[in-house]
Design a protein around this motif. Structure first.
Motif, short mmCIF file in Angstrom:
data_model
loop_
_atom_site.label_atom_id
_atom_site.label_comp_id
_atom_site.label_asym_id
_atom_site.label_seq_id
_atom_site.Cartn_x
_atom_site.Cartn_y
_atom_site.Cartn_z
N VAL A 101 0.87 -1.17 0.00
CA VAL A 101 0.00 0.00 0.00
C VAL A 101 0.91 1.22 0.00
O VAL A 101 1.74 1.37 0.90
CB VAL A 101 -0.92 0.04 1.24
N GLN A 161 -7.81 4.68 -1.14
CA GLN A 161 -6.86 3.93 -0.34
C GLN A 161 -7.45 2.60 0.13
O GLN A 161 -6.72 1.62 0.28
CB GLN A 161 -6.39 4.75 0.86
N ARG A 162 -8.75 2.55 0.33
CA ARG A 162 -9.38 1.27 0.68
C ARG A 162 -9.28 0.29 -0.50
O ARG A 162 -9.09 -0.92 -0.30
CB ARG A 162 -10.83 1.48 1.09
N ILE A 165 -5.89 -1.04 -0.37
CA ILE A 165 -5.78 -2.05 0.69
C ILE A 165 -6.36 -3.38 0.21
O ILE A 165 -5.78 -4.45 0.45
CB ILE A 165 -6.48 -1.57 1.96
N ALA A 178 3.33 -1.09 3.98
CA ALA A 178 2.65 0.18 3.71
C ALA A 178 3.64 1.32 3.90
O ALA A 178 4.21 1.48 4.99
CB ALA A 178 1.45 0.36 4.64
N LEU A 197 -6.91 -0.51 7.62
CA LEU A 197 -5.73 -1.28 7.24
C LEU A 197 -5.32 -2.26 8.33
O LEU A 197 -5.07 -3.44 8.05
CB LEU A 197 -4.58 -0.32 6.92
N THR A 201 -5.75 -6.39 7.84
CA THR A 201 -4.61 -7.31 7.86
C THR A 201 -4.74 -8.30 9.01
O THR A 201 -4.41 -9.48 8.86
CB THR A 201 -3.29 -6.52 7.97
#
Length: 309
Positions: A101, A161-162, A165, A178, A197, A201
């Protein structure tokens, strides 16, 4: 290989860096970006690597991820030394075992969200129908249901950004790297993205390694290490997070490999709580952060507006 989406977790395996050095230039012009780094990243943990510009944090991330090779030292992942692999093998490793990311997301503007997220699977040979189905499940898991066909220009910064991810996690990687993932976002949106994030994960079973200069990122991670002059200068754990039993704390390594352009610089004066570590600890709103041994547990000061940025 079958990808099932958010519920699939890779087998646990630590990422272990040993005696890493990275030297640019030679003789009097040598720059030691890494000056003897030992670090273990455990399955399922979230690790923040903090430090100012030039401290070596981005170089460390690139070496851990197999993007660049160190001058000396090793990175062990699932029985292989990443540093000795061919470029072709490292490319496969980055595509299948690691997720990424970046600060700007780096989505392809002409593709809809679902295809951007599905790219790692399609590049690995998964049929488009299966790949986009898995990507759609990840997008829904990250709160983007109904936005699968939107292109990056039709998404907010946080939404984009999602998608990034989802792309990082769609192939069930063992580690997600990231690099300043919230650097292009406002503070509120950045906090939301970090929450997403770290949660995503953790749900997938992957480890997360976040490189940042922002002390506020520490409050989203279970462990933080700070860097100074190419070395790890501090380490501490979130409340409730404990170091692995018997794991040695990370110490600089003073001896370079034969043939290295210049000797390692002397270690900086010992500073169990240097400025970067103190700032990271102060940024976390919860008391009880414990630094790595041999220092004793410390109760951080109240966060300030300056340290929280």
């Amino acid at each position: 290989m079958t990808f099932t989406g958010p519920s699939s977790a890779p087998g646990g395996s630590p990422l272990v860096a040993s005696a890493l050095t990275k030297v640019y230039g030679s003789a009097q012009t040598a720059t030691h970006a890494l000056a003897g780094v030992n670090l273990t990243v455990h399955p399922g943990e979230s690790l923040a690597i903090m430090g100012p510009s030039g401290s070596g944090k981005t170089t460390l991330l690139h070496v851990l991820a197999g993007i660049i090779t160190p001058t000396s030292g090793s990175v062990s992942w699932r029985g292989e030394d990443v540093t000795t692999l061919s470029e072709a093998r490292r490319t496969v490793l980055r595509r299948q075992d690691f997720g990424f990311v970046f600060q700007s997301g780096q989505l392809l503007p002409e593709l809809p969200a679902v295809e951007n997220a599905a790219l790692p699977l399609m590049l690995a040979g998964t049929a488009r129908t299966e790949a986009t189905a898995v990507a759609a499940r990840w997008l829904a898991h990250l709160g983007l249901a109904g936005m699968e066909q939107r292109r990056p220009g039709e998404l907010s910064g946080g939404q984009a950004q999602r998608v990034a991810i989802a792309r990082a996690l769609v192939g069930s990687p063992g580690v997600v790297f990231a690099d300043e993932p919230t650097g292009a976002l406002d503070q509120s949106t950045g906090a939301e993205v970090l929450d997403v994030l770290t949660r995503a994960t953790r749900d997938s079973g992957a480890a997360l390694v976040v490189v940042t200069h922002d002390a506020g990122v520490a409050r989203h991670c279970t462990r933080t290490v700070t860097m100074r002059d190419g070395r790890i200068s501090g380490e501490f754990f979130a409340p409730g997070a404990q170091p692995a039993p018997g794991e040695a704390q990370q110490q600089p390594v003073a001896s370079p490999a034969v043939g290295q352009p210049a000797p390692l610089p002397p270690a900086p004066p010992a500073a169990p709580h240097d400025a970067a570590t103190q700032a990271a600890m102060a940024a976390h709103p919860a008391a009880g952060y414990a630094p790595g041994a041999p220092a004793a547990p410390v109760t951080p000061a109240a966060p300030s507006q300056e340290s929280a940025r």
